[in-house]
Scaffold this motif. Structure first.
Motif, short mmCIF file in Angstrom:
data_model
loop_
_atom_site.label_atom_id
_atom_site.label_comp_id
_atom_site.label_asym_id
_atom_site.label_seq_id
_atom_site.Cartn_x
_atom_site.Cartn_y
_atom_site.Cartn_z
N PRO A 18 0.83 -1.20 0.00
CA PRO A 18 0.00 0.00 0.00
C PRO A 18 0.86 1.25 0.00
CG PRO A 18 -0.20 -1.20 2.08
CD PRO A 18 0.70 -1.98 1.19
N PRO A 19 0.32 2.39 -0.39
CA PRO A 19 1.10 3.63 -0.40
C PRO A 19 1.46 4.07 1.02
CG PRO A 19 -1.23 4.10 -0.77
CD PRO A 19 -1.07 2.59 -0.78
N LYS A 20 2.65 4.65 1.18
CA LYS A 20 3.09 5.16 2.48
C LYS A 20 2.28 6.39 2.85
CE LYS A 20 6.82 2.55 2.94
NZ LYS A 20 7.17 1.69 3.97
N ALA A 21 2.00 6.55 4.14
CA ALA A 21 1.26 7.71 4.63
C ALA A 21 2.21 8.88 4.84
CB ALA A 21 0.58 7.37 5.95
N ASP A 22 1.72 10.08 4.59
CA ASP A 22 2.53 11.29 4.83
C ASP A 22 2.54 11.65 6.30
OD1 ASP A 22 3.18 11.56 2.15
OD2 ASP A 22 1.39 12.75 1.73
N CYS A 29 -1.87 -2.41 12.48
CA CYS A 29 -1.39 -3.71 12.02
C CYS A 29 -2.50 -4.73 12.30
CB CYS A 29 -0.11 -4.09 12.75
SG CYS A 29 0.50 -5.74 12.35
N VAL A 30 -2.79 -5.59 11.34
CA VAL A 30 -3.85 -6.58 11.52
C VAL A 30 -3.43 -7.71 12.47
CG1 VAL A 30 -4.95 -6.10 9.31
CG2 VAL A 30 -3.19 -7.85 9.44
N LEU A 31 -2.15 -7.84 12.76
CA LEU A 31 -1.68 -8.89 13.66
C LEU A 31 -1.49 -8.42 15.09
CD1 LEU A 31 0.88 -10.67 11.31
CD2 LEU A 31 -1.48 -11.31 11.80
N CYS A 32 -0.78 -7.29 15.28
CA CYS A 32 -0.45 -6.85 16.64
C CYS A 32 -1.11 -5.53 17.03
CB CYS A 32 1.06 -6.74 16.79
SG CYS A 32 1.79 -5.38 15.85
N ARG A 33 -1.83 -4.90 16.09
CA ARG A 33 -2.57 -3.65 16.31
C ARG A 33 -1.68 -2.42 16.58
NH1 ARG A 33 -7.81 -4.74 16.01
NH2 ARG A 33 -8.54 -2.90 17.09
N GLU A 34 -0.39 -2.53 16.29
CA GLU A 34 0.53 -1.39 16.38
C GLU A 34 0.32 -0.50 15.14
OE1 GLU A 34 2.83 -0.47 18.77
OE2 GLU A 34 1.92 -2.06 19.98
N PRO A 35 0.70 0.78 15.21
CA PRO A 35 0.59 1.64 14.03
C PRO A 35 1.50 1.16 12.90
CG PRO A 35 1.07 2.94 16.00
CD PRO A 35 1.18 1.50 16.39
N THR A 36 1.04 1.32 11.69
CA THR A 36 1.83 0.94 10.52
C THR A 36 2.36 2.19 9.83
OG1 THR A 36 -0.03 1.03 8.99
CG2 THR A 36 0.33 -1.06 10.14
#
Length: 63
Positions: A18-22, A29-36
Motif C-alpha cells: 500500500p502507499p506510504k502515509a505522509d 497492524c492486523v496482527l499486533c494492532r501497532e501503528p503501521t
C-alpha cells in the motif's frame, strides 16, 4: 518495436504494498494492532514493519 527483457524474478508472490502515509492517522497492524506506515484510509491488509518482516521470513521463496 522493443523486445521485452526476460524477468529474473523467481518468486511467485505478488509483493505489492500500500502507499506510504505522509502523516497520522496511521492504519493498525492486523496482527499486533501497532501503528503501521500506511494511511488509515487504506482498505486491505496492513502490517507494521516488524510483522511485515516476520511474514516475509515465513513466506520467503527458497532455493
Amino acid at each position: 518495436m522493443s523486445e521485452e527483457q526476460p524477468t529474473t524474478d523467481y518468486c511467485l508472490i505478488n509483493a505489492t504494498r500500500p502507499p506510504k502515509a505522509d502523516g497520522p492517522p496511521y492504519a493498525e497492524c492486523v496482527l499486533c494492532r501497532e501503528p503501521t506506515e500506511y494511511p488509515e484510509s487504506y482498505k486491505g491488509i496492513t502490517l507494521c514493519p516488524v510483522c511485515e518482516w516476520q511474514e516475509a521470513q515465513r513466506t520467503a521463496c527458497s532455493g
